[in-house]
Each structure stands twice: as C-alpha cells, then as structure tokens.
Design a protein around this motif. Sequence first.
Motif, PDB file in Angstrom:
ATOM      1  N   CYS A 110       2.276   1.516  -3.563  1.00  0.00           N
ATOM      2  CA  CYS A 110       1.765   2.124  -4.328  1.00  0.00           C
ATOM      3  C   CYS A 110       1.135   3.852  -4.543  1.00  0.00           C
ATOM      4  O   CYS A 110       1.089   4.140  -5.203  1.00  0.00           O
ATOM      5  CB  CYS A 110       0.023   1.791  -4.293  1.00  0.00           C
ATOM      6  N   PHE A 111       1.261   4.033  -2.393  1.00  0.00           N
ATOM      7  CA  PHE A 111       0.690   6.190  -2.961  1.00  0.00           C
ATOM      8  C   PHE A 111       2.028   6.733  -3.071  1.00  0.00           C
ATOM      9  O   PHE A 111       2.033   7.250  -3.214  1.00  0.00           O
ATOM     10  CB  PHE A 111       0.803   6.358  -1.138  1.00  0.00           C
ATOM     11  N   SER A 112       3.516   5.517  -2.615  1.00  0.00           N
ATOM     12  CA  SER A 112       4.375   6.689  -3.140  1.00  0.00           C
ATOM     13  C   SER A 112       5.062   6.766  -3.972  1.00  0.00           C
ATOM     14  O   SER A 112       5.312   7.514  -4.807  1.00  0.00           O
ATOM     15  CB  SER A 112       5.511   6.327  -2.561  1.00  0.00           C
ATOM     16  N   THR A 160       1.204   7.260  -9.374  1.00  0.00           N
ATOM     17  CA  THR A 160       1.212   8.948  -9.765  1.00  0.00           C
ATOM     18  C   THR A 160      -0.005   8.942 -10.696  1.00  0.00           C
ATOM     19  O   THR A 160       0.304   9.954 -12.035  1.00  0.00           O
ATOM     20  CB  THR A 160       1.984   9.862 -10.488  1.00  0.00           C
ATOM     21  N   SER A 177      -3.074   2.328 -10.117  1.00  0.00           N
ATOM     22  CA  SER A 177      -4.348   2.648  -9.909  1.00  0.00           C
ATOM     23  C   SER A 177      -4.996   2.686 -11.376  1.00  0.00           C
ATOM     24  O   SER A 177      -4.389   2.484 -12.174  1.00  0.00           O
ATOM     25  CB  SER A 177      -3.152   4.042  -9.538  1.00  0.00           C
ATOM     26  N   CYS A 212       2.279  -1.616  -8.701  1.00  0.00           N
ATOM     27  CA  CYS A 212       0.777  -1.176  -8.249  1.00  0.00           C
ATOM     28  C   CYS A 212      -0.010  -0.402  -9.171  1.00  0.00           C
ATOM     29  O   CYS A 212       0.558  -0.135 -10.597  1.00  0.00           O
ATOM     30  CB  CYS A 212       2.119   0.119  -7.874  1.00  0.00           C
ATOM     31  N   ILE A 225       0.993  -1.327   0.594  1.00  0.00           N
ATOM     32  CA  ILE A 225       0.236   0.097  -0.111  1.00  0.00           C
ATOM     33  C   ILE A 225       1.193   1.667   0.460  1.00  0.00           C
ATOM     34  O   ILE A 225       0.237   1.942  -0.595  1.00  0.00           O
ATOM     35  CB  ILE A 225      -0.918  -0.478   1.178  1.00  0.00           C
TER      36      ILE A 225
END
Length: 147
Positions: free
Chosen positions: A113-115, A118, A144, A142, A110
């Motif tokens: 994926c956040f860092s 983009t 999105s 990852c 997680i």
Amino acid sequence: MASPGGTSSGSSLLQSSGSDQDLQAVAVAEQKKRQRMKSNRESARRSRIRKQKHLDDLTAEANQLRQENSRLLTSLFLTTQHHVAVEAENSVLSTRMLELTDRLQSLDEILLCFSGCTGRHQIHGASSPTLTSPSWLQQTTCFSIDS
C-alpha cells in the motif's frame, strides 16, 4: 558189585549238580538283576541331572528375558515421553508459524500500500506475477482515502 549206596550216591551227584546249576543260574539271574538295578539307578541319576540342568537353563533364560523386558519398557516409556514433548513443541511451532505468516502477510500488504498506492484507489494483482511473490501477494487490494 554195585552197592545201593553207590548207585544212590551217583544219583545224588547228578541231583547235586542239577541243583548247583540251578543255584548258579539263580545267582547269575540275581547278579544280572542287581546290575540292571544299578544301571537303572545310574540312568535315573543322569536323567535327574539333565532335568535339573534344563530347569536351570530355563530359569536363567526367564531372568534374562525379564531384564530385557524391563529395559525395553523403560526405553519405550522414555521414547513415548520424548514423542509427546516433540509433538507439543511441533504444535507450538506450527501455531507460531501461522501467526508469523499472518503477520508477514499483513506487513507485506502494508508495504504494498505504501509503495504502490499514490493517493488513489489501486488494486494490485493486475500486473504479471513473479516467481518470488506468493499468490496471496498478487491478490492484495490497496485503498487509500483522499482527504
């Protein structure tokens, strides 16, 4: 002037002394027999005493070994109980470690994926791995969803 009584008295003296010697020999033999019997009784008494002492020693050793056996059985029982408890605790801790490892891996994914993501599809692992990051971390994918 020999008289028939004198001759026979000398002969009887010889017989008497032979008889005395026989009686004396019998008395000596009887004395030796009594002495031997006394010695045998004393030897048998000493033998019985030794036998009883040996029996007492063996009985004491058997009692001591029974006590030691009982102590060892108690120790074995307690050690076995402790072993079972430690194995159960180890099983619980191993299961907990696997759960926490899976949870950590999910949280790391997680975070990646956040860092790293983009707003576009990005696959991590193409970069060079570091010594501190585990191999499963470099293979994280990852995605999105663009809305």
